[in-house]
Design a protein around this motif. Structure first.
Motif: not given
Length: 322
Positions: A192-194, A250-251, A294-298
């Motif tokens: 659950k990270s960006q 990149t994280s 929360e966006s659940s983008l592919s």
């Protein structure tokens, strides 16, 4: 006769030793005689026999010393050694066996028992020699197999490297980027990270190719890759995904990360353009999109979002030139 074998008999001449030799010769064995420990060691080194009959009482050294030396030499260490003694005690037999002897024959001997023991130990010695030879062949085969496995791994690694890397820039290619980025995206979802996707395009590469040639255009792509390596971290996924298009995952995502990497990237471009003897100005357009749990983008959606932002920047540049 079926018992032909080379036997070295070591001992001073005596009635018992002569009788022993006669029985061996009559049975078809090839007998060689040595009357001292030194002669026995020389014979065993020059032409190793299949079996050694060793008297413990020799004029120059005892049989135990001869046995010890034979067992420390590569050419004679596996030769079966049978001690010949007149009524040896248990301690003497144990000492000989510990040195590597296979048996003791007590004088006077019974001919049939004596010959049976000789035949048994010759057969065991030959079996041991075959086993050692097969073991050596297996070791060689295993060593060759290990070399072949290592070579296969090296080739496989090279194939993987070629299949995932862009040959010109050394960055990942599209396949490599998608493979690694998908893994990174799954990890981000679990944690659950960006993560942030950056899409980069070289401005007017076609014009450089048309006016200066494709060789110069290739240099632009290589230099772009160098600038990206200097801008992003080693742990980030950098790729040339086609033609003049590059992508980064990149994280390192913070509120200021987009601004920071944009400043670093522009600084790298300015430094490159500031060098002497440049026939053109290098220009890049880029856009960055952030994945939040929360966006659940592919991955495709994340790249497309960055691509749209890149195109918007490029369009702004074109409008500014009008």
């Amino acid at each position: 006769m079926n018992n032909i074998g080379v036997i070295l008999v070591v001992g001073e001449t005596s009635e018992s030793m002569e009788l022993l030799t006669e029985h061996l010769t009559a049975e078809g064995y090839q007998v060689r005689l040595a009357d001292s420990g030194k002669v026995a060691l020389t014979f065993a080194a020059a032409r190793p026999p299949e079996l050694i009959l060793l008297d413990n009482h020799l004029p120059d050294m005892d049989g135990f010393e001869v046995c010890r030396r034979l067992k420390t030499r590569e050419e004679s260490r596996t030769i079966p050694i049978i001690f010949i003694n007149a009524s040896p005690d248990v301690d003497t037999q144990v000492a000989g066996l510990r040195l590597g002897a296979v048996d003791f024959i007590t004088l006077p001997f019974h001919p049939e028992e004596f010959l049976a023991r000789i035949q048994i130990h010759l057969e065991l010695g030959r079996l041991h020699a075959r086993l050692e030879q097969e073991a050596a062949h297996l070791r060689m085969a295993n060593a060759q197999l290990q070399r072949e496995i290592a070579e296969c791994k090296r080739v496989a690694a090279e194939i993987r490297k070629i299949s995932l890397r862009d040959e010109l820039t050394g960055l990942y290619n599209r396949r490599g980027f998608i493979t690694l980025a998908e893994q990174q995206l799954r990890a981000a979802k679990r944690a659950k990270s960006q993560i942030m996707s950056v899409f980069i395009d070289v401005d007017d590469l076609k014009g450089i190719n048309d006016t200066l040639g494709h060789k110069e255009g290739d240099k632009v792509l290589i230099d772009t890759a160098t600038i990206l390596r200097a801008t992003f971290r080693e742990s980030d996924i950098l790729a040339r995904i086609g033609g003049d298009e590059f992508a980064v995952l990149t994280s390192d995502v913070t509120e200021l990360s987009k601004e920071v990497f944009s400043l670093r990237l522009q600084q790298g471009i300015d430094d490159w353009n500031g060098r002497e003897f440049r026939q053109y100005q290098l220009a890049l357009s880029w856009g960055a999109a952030t994945y939040v749990p929360e966006s659940s983008l592919s991955l495709d959606q994340l790249i497309s979002a960055a691509d749209e932002l890149m195109y918007a920047q490029k369009k702004t540049k074109l409008i500014g030139r009008i």
